[in-house]
Design an enzyme around this catalytic site. Sequence first.
Site, PDB file in Angstrom:
ATOM      1  CD  GLU A  72      -3.031  -1.469   2.078  1.00 29.27           C
ATOM      2  OE1 GLU A  72      -4.231  -1.101   1.485  1.00 29.27           O
ATOM      3  OE2 GLU A  72      -2.772  -1.917   3.428  1.00 29.27           O
ATOM      4  CG  HIS A  91      -3.666   1.973   6.032  1.00 30.23           C
ATOM      5  ND1 HIS A  91      -4.608   2.197   6.034  1.00 30.23           N
ATOM      6  CD2 HIS A  91      -3.538   0.281   5.617  1.00 30.23           C
ATOM      7  CE1 HIS A  91      -5.241   1.768   5.274  1.00 30.23           C
ATOM      8  NE2 HIS A  91      -4.741  -0.280   5.635  1.00 30.23           N
ATOM      9  CG  HIS A  93      -7.033  -3.781   7.354  1.00 31.57           C
ATOM     10  ND1 HIS A  93      -6.741  -4.368   6.501  1.00 31.57           N
ATOM     11  CD2 HIS A  93      -6.659  -2.022   6.721  1.00 31.57           C
ATOM     12  CE1 HIS A  93      -6.026  -4.038   5.956  1.00 31.57           C
ATOM     13  NE2 HIS A  93      -6.162  -2.705   6.130  1.00 31.57           N
ATOM     14  CE1 TYR A 112     -14.484  17.404  24.371  1.00 30.19           C
ATOM     15  CE2 TYR A 112     -12.565  18.496  23.623  1.00 30.19           C
ATOM     16  CZ  TYR A 112     -12.620  17.491  23.784  1.00 30.19           C
ATOM     17  OH  TYR A 112     -11.813  17.411  24.873  1.00 30.19           O
ATOM     18  CG  HIS A 154      -8.913  -0.378   3.134  1.00 26.73           C
ATOM     19  ND1 HIS A 154      -7.736  -0.259   2.420  1.00 26.73           N
ATOM     20  CD2 HIS A 154      -7.897  -0.611   4.243  1.00 26.73           C
ATOM     21  CE1 HIS A 154      -6.426  -0.739   2.072  1.00 26.73           C
ATOM     22  NE2 HIS A 154      -6.469  -0.957   3.248  1.00 26.73           N
ATOM     23  CE1 TYR A 207      -6.752  27.433  23.352  1.00 26.64           C
ATOM     24  CE2 TYR A 207      -4.690  28.305  24.803  1.00 26.64           C
ATOM     25  CZ  TYR A 207      -5.964  28.645  24.769  1.00 26.64           C
ATOM     26  OH  TYR A 207      -6.400  29.629  25.298  1.00 26.64           O
TER      27      TYR A 207
HETATM   28 ZN   LIG Z   1      -5.654  -1.957   4.314  1.00 26.44          ZN
END
Ligand SMILES: [Zn+2]
Length: 212
Positions: A72, A91, A93, A112, A154, A207
């Site tokens: 990826e 990245h 899952h 928030y 994904h 901040y």
């Molecule tokens: Zn992936």
Amino acid sequence: MTDILRNQLIETALAMNACGLNQGTSGNLSVRDGQGMLITPSGMDYAGLSPDDIVWMDFDGNCQGVRNPSSEWRFHAAIYQHRDEAQAILHAHPVSCTALACLGKGIPAFHYMVAAAGGKDIRCADYATFGTGELSEHVVKALEGRKACLMAHHGLTCFEKDLPGALALAIEVEHLATVYSRILAIGEVGILSDTEMDVVLEKFGTYGVQVS
Ligand SMILES: [Zn+2]
């Protein structure tokens, strides 16, 4: 410097597993290094990684190292090319982010802390096959004005100014996804107003994201 970064990358990858963000070898992690990036190798268990297993590559896919880069790598490269402020990309899952992403849902301003990702919501990128340039385009688009996005069918991708920051943001977004999923299961979701999110984003800008 590169050796320090290689070790930081391994430490952060191990932390992804330890905190439950990552399952097996499905996640990947990178850090900007010169005119390219250092990225975790394809299909290797993080537990056994040594600095030499980390791959350096430029954004065109030219690699230096004994391993193949994560399959990826393309969206990592695309994010670094489009976002100067991105220094580290994570990245994975994780369960709650992936569950929402499989419904095609992003995360609205129900809390928030959504502002920690840089805006008033966390989008879900359109689906495309993993490893493709099409997926890179969808991810870059979903990250416009944001530091995190879900990815349909994904998972999650986020970036920050360093590796610990990327890990912290991923943990926060997965927590938000868990709470949002629970709310969806038990009742109506209230959304903070645009005006209130402007106030929160202003405070975050002032901040940083070290709020509680
Ligand atoms: Zn992936």
